[in-house]
Design an enzyme around this catalytic site. Structure first.
Site, PDB file in Angstrom:
ATOM      1  N   GLU A  78      -0.559  -5.454   5.889  1.00 26.84           N
ATOM      2  CA  GLU A  78       0.761  -5.575   5.256  1.00 26.84           C
ATOM      3  C   GLU A  78       1.575  -6.677   5.938  1.00 26.84           C
ATOM      4  O   GLU A  78       2.235  -7.480   5.277  1.00 26.84           O
ATOM      5  CB  GLU A  78       1.499  -4.246   5.329  1.00 26.84           C
ATOM      6  CG  GLU A  78       0.859  -3.180   4.440  1.00 26.84           C
ATOM      7  CD  GLU A  78       1.453  -1.796   4.615  1.00 26.84           C
ATOM      8  OE1 GLU A  78       1.221  -0.963   3.734  1.00 26.84           O
ATOM      9  OE2 GLU A  78       2.126  -1.532   5.617  1.00 26.84           O
ATOM     10  N   THR A 114       0.847  -1.201   0.000  1.00 30.88           N
ATOM     11  CA  THR A 114       0.000   0.000   0.000  1.00 30.88           C
ATOM     12  C   THR A 114       0.880   1.248   0.000  1.00 30.88           C
ATOM     13  O   THR A 114       1.951   1.248   0.619  1.00 30.88           O
ATOM     14  CB  THR A 114      -0.883   0.006   1.272  1.00 30.88           C
ATOM     15  OG1 THR A 114      -1.699  -1.156   1.247  1.00 30.88           O
ATOM     16  CG2 THR A 114      -1.770   1.238   1.340  1.00 30.88           C
ATOM     17  N   GLY A 115       0.391   2.308  -0.647  1.00 27.20           N
ATOM     18  CA  GLY A 115       1.103   3.587  -0.582  1.00 27.20           C
ATOM     19  C   GLY A 115       1.383   4.147  -1.960  1.00 27.20           C
ATOM     20  O   GLY A 115       1.053   3.541  -2.988  1.00 27.20           O
ATOM     21  N   SER A 116       2.009   5.329  -1.978  1.00 30.84           N
ATOM     22  CA  SER A 116       2.220   6.011  -3.254  1.00 30.84           C
ATOM     23  C   SER A 116       3.249   5.288  -4.122  1.00 30.84           C
ATOM     24  O   SER A 116       3.135   5.298  -5.364  1.00 30.84           O
ATOM     25  CB  SER A 116       2.644   7.462  -3.005  1.00 30.84           C
ATOM     26  OG  SER A 116       3.793   7.515  -2.188  1.00 30.84           O
ATOM     27  N   LYS A 171      14.366   7.032   2.339  1.00 32.45           N
ATOM     28  CA  LYS A 171      13.845   6.097   3.349  1.00 32.45           C
ATOM     29  C   LYS A 171      14.948   5.284   4.033  1.00 32.45           C
ATOM     30  O   LYS A 171      14.698   4.641   5.046  1.00 32.45           O
ATOM     31  CB  LYS A 171      12.836   5.125   2.704  1.00 32.45           C
ATOM     32  CG  LYS A 171      11.717   5.792   1.921  1.00 32.45           C
ATOM     33  CD  LYS A 171      10.754   6.495   2.830  1.00 32.45           C
ATOM     34  CE  LYS A 171       9.562   7.122   2.100  1.00 32.45           C
ATOM     35  NZ  LYS A 171       8.601   6.197   1.547  1.00 32.45           N
ATOM     36  N   GLY A 214       3.508   1.669   7.891  1.00 28.33           N
ATOM     37  CA  GLY A 214       2.200   2.021   8.444  1.00 28.33           C
ATOM     38  C   GLY A 214       1.840   3.479   8.283  1.00 28.33           C
ATOM     39  O   GLY A 214       0.797   3.916   8.742  1.00 28.33           O
TER      40      GLY A 214
HETATM   41  C1  5RP Z   1       1.457   2.006   4.236  1.00 31.31           C
HETATM   42  C2  5RP Z   1       2.934   1.828   4.249  1.00 31.31           C
HETATM   43  C3  5RP Z   1       3.703   2.400   3.094  1.00 31.31           C
HETATM   44  O1  5RP Z   1       4.422   1.373   2.494  1.00 31.31           O
HETATM   45  C4  5RP Z   1       4.635   3.464   3.584  1.00 31.31           C
HETATM   46  O2  5RP Z   1       3.881   4.417   4.314  1.00 31.31           O
HETATM   47  C5  5RP Z   1       5.364   4.153   2.439  1.00 31.31           C
HETATM   48  O3  5RP Z   1       4.441   4.886   1.685  1.00 31.31           O
HETATM   49  P1  5RP Z   1       4.864   5.706   0.388  1.00 31.31           P
HETATM   50  O4  5RP Z   1       5.216   4.709  -0.656  1.00 31.31           O
HETATM   51  O5  5RP Z   1       3.598   6.485   0.056  1.00 31.31           O
HETATM   52  O6  5RP Z   1       6.008   6.615   0.738  1.00 31.31           O
HETATM   53  O7  5RP Z   1       3.513   1.243   5.123  1.00 31.31           O
HETATM   54  O8  5RP Z   1       0.869   1.563   5.421  1.00 31.31           O
END
Ligand code: 5RP
Length: 224
Positions: A103, A28-30, A121, A95
């Site tokens: 997840e 999940t996520g961008s 990251k 999260g």
């Molecule tokens: C969602 C997550 C996502 O993987 C994490 O927040 C990274 O998100 P993004 O790809 O938008 O930077 O753990 O619960």
């Protein structure tokens, strides 16, 4: 390159990790949204996906990719997901998008975890990003006090002025001020606090590979 361009680059690069003929686990996520869009180009070569959130399920289905329930499939060959932080051993904080429980469930059912992330990251030590913890609502304030005893400041995550409700009908705390020196031990300890559904440290379900988006290209970090 912008952060979003780096995310798109690793989202596309993750296609090489998908095993043709096998169901793929989708986070999940961008960053994962870019992966899902890329996955649509090979949807005829996989039976479908297992998804970690309602949001990812909707995006997969909009592309015509079948989504299976965890209970209807066995071991998943590979799980592809983003992270809020990843350390040099492949431990992660996750999260930020509120999907940590599902997840962790899909990650636990998968042979390999491939983390896709932009270079911001990668950290030496987990804890600068506020740690998400999904909790049963009636236990929230006691868990806030348990984190205070460890030196952490936990706050309830809000959405539109109300407590955010996760896909599982629970609440989320975000904990600031923690320095997580022993991710495995920390995850084990917090997991057994009554009322904690899931702590957003992924050490028991760490990544085996991270595809890190940098201005010089995709860097592969292996943690096996
Ligand atoms: C969602 C997550 C996502 O993987 C994490 O927040 C990274 O998100 P993004 O790809 O938008 O930077 O753990 O619960």
């Amino acid at each position: 390159m912008t952060q979003d361009e780096l995310k798109a680059m690793v989202g596309r690069a993750a296609l090489e990790q998908v095993v043709p003929g096998q169901i793929v686990g989708v986070g999940t996520g961008s960053t994962v949204n870019h992966f899902i869009d890329a996955l649509a180009t090979m949807k005829d070569r996989i039976p479908g996906a297992v998804s970690s959130s309602e949001a990812s399920t909707a995006r997969l289905q909009a592309h015509g990719i079948p989504v299976f329930d965890c209970n209807d499939v066995g071991e998943i060959a590979v799980y592809i997901d983003g992270a809020d932080e990843i350390d040099p051993a492949g431990h992660m904080i996750k999260g930020g998008g509120a999907a940590l429980t599902r997840e962790k469930i899909v990650a636990a059912q998968s042979r390999r975890f491939v983390c896709i992330a932009d270079a911001s990251k990668l950290v030496d030590r987990l804890g600068a990003f506020p740690l998400p913890v999904e909790v049963i609502p009636m236990a929230a304030q006691r868990i806030v006090r348990q984190f205070a005893a460890l030196g952490g400041q936990a706050t309830l995550r809000l959405k539109d002025g109300q407590p955010l409700v996760t896909d599982n009908g629970q609440h989320l705390l975000d904990v600031r001020g923690l320095a997580i020196n022993d991710p495995l031990g920390f995850e084990s300890e917090v997991n057994q606090w009554p009322g904690v559904v899931t702590v957003g440290v992924f050490a028991h379900q760490k990544a085996q590979l991270c595809l890190l988006g940098t201005p010089e290209g995709v860097r592969s970090l292996r943690f096996d």
